[in-house]
Scaffold this motif. Structure first.
Motif, PDB file in Angstrom:
ATOM      1  N   TYR A  26       0.852  -1.187   0.000  1.00 17.11           N
ATOM      2  CA  TYR A  26       0.000   0.000   0.000  1.00 17.11           C
ATOM      3  C   TYR A  26       0.889   1.240   0.000  1.00 17.11           C
ATOM      4  N   PRO A  27       0.405   2.354  -0.547  1.00 18.24           N
ATOM      5  CA  PRO A  27       1.190   3.593  -0.513  1.00 18.24           C
ATOM      6  C   PRO A  27       1.523   4.001   0.926  1.00 18.24           C
ATOM      7  N   LYS A  28       2.620   4.731   1.098  1.00 15.01           N
ATOM      8  CA  LYS A  28       3.125   5.098   2.433  1.00 15.01           C
ATOM      9  C   LYS A  28       2.109   5.868   3.268  1.00 15.01           C
ATOM     10  N   LYS A  29       1.401   6.810   2.658  1.00 12.19           N
ATOM     11  CA  LYS A  29       0.453   7.649   3.408  1.00 12.19           C
ATOM     12  C   LYS A  29      -0.647   6.794   4.050  1.00 12.19           C
ATOM     13  N   TYR A  30      -1.196   5.850   3.283  1.00 13.67           N
ATOM     14  CA  TYR A  30      -2.256   4.983   3.800  1.00 13.67           C
ATOM     15  C   TYR A  30      -1.698   3.995   4.826  1.00 13.67           C
ATOM     16  N   THR A  31      -0.508   3.475   4.596  1.00 10.84           N
ATOM     17  CA  THR A  31       0.127   2.555   5.550  1.00 10.84           C
ATOM     18  C   THR A  31       0.367   3.254   6.880  1.00 10.84           C
ATOM     19  N   LYS A  32       0.824   4.505   6.840  1.00 15.68           N
ATOM     20  CA  LYS A  32       1.058   5.267   8.075  1.00 15.68           C
ATOM     21  C   LYS A  32      -0.264   5.526   8.801  1.00 15.68           C
ATOM     22  N   PHE A  33      -1.316   5.849   8.053  1.00  9.70           N
ATOM     23  CA  PHE A  33      -2.630   6.060   8.655  1.00  9.70           C
ATOM     24  C   PHE A  33      -3.089   4.797   9.388  1.00  9.70           C
ATOM     25  N   LYS A  34      -2.953   3.644   8.750  1.00  8.59           N
ATOM     26  CA  LYS A  34      -3.365   2.390   9.370  1.00  8.59           C
ATOM     27  C   LYS A  34      -2.565   2.118  10.647  1.00  8.59           C
ATOM     28  N   GLN A  35      -1.263   2.381  10.619  1.00  8.08           N
ATOM     29  CA  GLN A  35      -0.425   2.176  11.811  1.00  8.08           C
ATOM     30  C   GLN A  35      -0.817   3.139  12.929  1.00  8.08           C
ATOM     31  N   ASP A  36      -1.056   4.401  12.587  1.00 11.57           N
ATOM     32  CA  ASP A  36      -1.447   5.396  13.588  1.00 11.57           C
ATOM     33  C   ASP A  36      -2.813   5.075  14.189  1.00 11.57           C
ATOM     34  N   MET A  37      -3.752   4.618  13.364  1.00 11.63           N
ATOM     35  CA  MET A  37      -5.072   4.232  13.873  1.00 11.63           C
ATOM     36  C   MET A  37      -4.956   3.019  14.795  1.00 11.63           C
ATOM     37  N   GLU A  38      -4.085   2.090  14.448  1.00 15.32           N
ATOM     38  CA  GLU A  38      -3.882   0.914  15.308  1.00 15.32           C
ATOM     39  C   GLU A  38      -3.346   1.340  16.664  1.00 15.32           C
ATOM     40  N   ALA A  39      -2.436   2.303  16.668  1.00 18.90           N
ATOM     41  CA  ALA A  39      -1.891   2.810  17.935  1.00 18.90           C
ATOM     42  C   ALA A  39      -2.988   3.516  18.747  1.00 18.90           C
ATOM     43  N   LYS A  91     -14.065   3.493   3.997  1.00 20.79           N
ATOM     44  CA  LYS A  91     -13.399   2.184   4.007  1.00 20.79           C
ATOM     45  C   LYS A  91     -12.183   2.200   4.922  1.00 20.79           C
ATOM     46  N   ALA A  92     -11.400   3.266   4.877  1.00 23.00           N
ATOM     47  CA  ALA A  92     -10.188   3.346   5.694  1.00 23.00           C
ATOM     48  C   ALA A  92     -10.521   3.280   7.179  1.00 23.00           C
ATOM     49  N   ILE A  93     -11.525   4.038   7.629  1.00 19.22           N
ATOM     50  CA  ILE A  93     -11.844   4.062   9.059  1.00 19.22           C
ATOM     51  C   ILE A  93     -12.519   2.767   9.498  1.00 19.22           C
ATOM     52  N   LEU A  94     -13.433   2.235   8.695  1.00 24.95           N
ATOM     53  CA  LEU A  94     -14.108   0.999   9.086  1.00 24.95           C
ATOM     54  C   LEU A  94     -13.139  -0.182   9.137  1.00 24.95           C
ATOM     55  N   ASP A  95     -12.212  -0.247   8.196  1.00 25.78           N
ATOM     56  CA  ASP A  95     -11.190  -1.308   8.242  1.00 25.78           C
ATOM     57  C   ASP A  95     -10.329  -1.177   9.490  1.00 25.78           C
ATOM     58  N   SER A  96     -10.036   0.061   9.885  1.00 25.48           N
ATOM     59  CA  SER A  96      -9.222   0.295  11.079  1.00 25.48           C
ATOM     60  C   SER A  96      -9.963  -0.076  12.360  1.00 25.48           C
ATOM     61  N   LEU A  97     -11.291  -0.032  12.332  1.00 26.66           N
ATOM     62  CA  LEU A  97     -12.076  -0.298  13.536  1.00 26.66           C
ATOM     63  C   LEU A  97     -12.576  -1.743  13.635  1.00 26.66           C
ATOM     64  N   ASN A  98     -12.212  -2.583  12.651  1.00 29.42           N
ATOM     65  CA  ASN A  98     -12.516  -4.013  12.767  1.00 29.42           C
ATOM     66  C   ASN A  98     -11.858  -4.549  14.023  1.00 29.42           C
ATOM     67  N   GLY A  99     -12.621  -5.232  14.845  1.00 30.80           N
ATOM     68  CA  GLY A  99     -12.069  -5.799  16.072  1.00 30.80           C
ATOM     69  C   GLY A  99     -11.913  -4.801  17.198  1.00 30.80           C
ATOM     70  N   VAL A 100     -12.408  -3.568  17.017  1.00 32.57           N
ATOM     71  CA  VAL A 100     -12.335  -2.553  18.070  1.00 32.57           C
ATOM     72  C   VAL A 100     -13.733  -2.270  18.621  1.00 32.57           C
ATOM     73  N   PHE A 101     -14.633  -1.779  17.773  1.00 27.83           N
ATOM     74  CA  PHE A 101     -16.014  -1.509  18.182  1.00 27.83           C
ATOM     75  C   PHE A 101     -16.966  -2.614  17.728  1.00 27.83           C
ATOM     76  N   PHE A 102     -16.621  -3.295  16.641  1.00 28.28           N
ATOM     77  CA  PHE A 102     -17.445  -4.375  16.097  1.00 28.28           C
ATOM     78  C   PHE A 102     -16.516  -5.482  15.619  1.00 28.28           C
ATOM     79  N   ILE A 103     -17.087  -6.678  15.433  1.00 27.87           N
ATOM     80  CA  ILE A 103     -16.275  -7.827  15.036  1.00 27.87           C
ATOM     81  C   ILE A 103     -15.774  -7.657  13.606  1.00 27.87           C
ATOM     82  N   ASP A 104     -16.677  -7.283  12.710  1.00 26.35           N
ATOM     83  CA  ASP A 104     -16.319  -7.095  11.305  1.00 26.35           C
ATOM     84  C   ASP A 104     -17.172  -5.970  10.733  1.00 26.35           C
TER      85      ASP A 104
END
Length: 139
Positions: A26-39, A91-104
């Motif tokens: 994935y492009p760097k900007k989106y990869t960084k967003f996913k890592q930051d959301m995970e944190a 899509k970006a936010i919902l994918d990041s919240l899988n397993g946080v607020f809902f199962i899928d």
């Protein structure tokens, strides 16, 4: 149950994976967003919802630094007209919240989302559980 959360992160639209001869990435900007959301989400103490959910999301997109002061003032707190599709932000936010607020994210059956220009980028997220037999509001 209702969850409301403000994520102090500039929203980034999901992007397609890039394919090279040796790998897929994935492009760097989106990869960084996913890592930051995970944190940000790893610190949350939430109970996973097993029910269907309704989601409201405000994407407060940071105004570009290159814009003039006048243009920044005019467009602050107005609808965002950048070139990114709102469904990619969703899509970006919902994918990041899988397993946080809902199962899928397939549990999400109703979405209200907006893109708004702001001096500071962040995401306002609200989720409400829906019972299977709740009446559907048809427009």
């Amino acid at each position: 149950m209702i969850y409301t959360k403000r994520f102090e992160i500039n929203p980034v639209p999901a992007s397609r994976p890039r394919v090279s001869r040796w790998s897929t990435y994935y492009p760097k900007k989106y990869t960084k967003f996913k890592q930051d959301m995970e944190a940000l989400t790893s610190e949350l103490d939430t109970t996973l919802s097993e029910k269907l959910v309704r989601v409201e999301i405000d994407f407060m997109v940071k105004i570009p630094e290159s814009w003039s002061k006048k243009k920044k003032q005019e467009l602050n707190n107005t609808y965002c007209s950048n070139n990114s599709d709102i469904d990619n932000y969703i899509k970006a936010i919902l994918d990041s919240l899988n397993g946080v607020f809902f199962i899928d994210d397939r549990q999400v059956v109703e979405i209200f989302a907006r893109k708004i220009y702001s001096n500071k980028g962040y995401i306002l997220y609200k989720q409400k559980e829906i019972e299977q037999n709740d009446e559907v509001r048809i427009m």
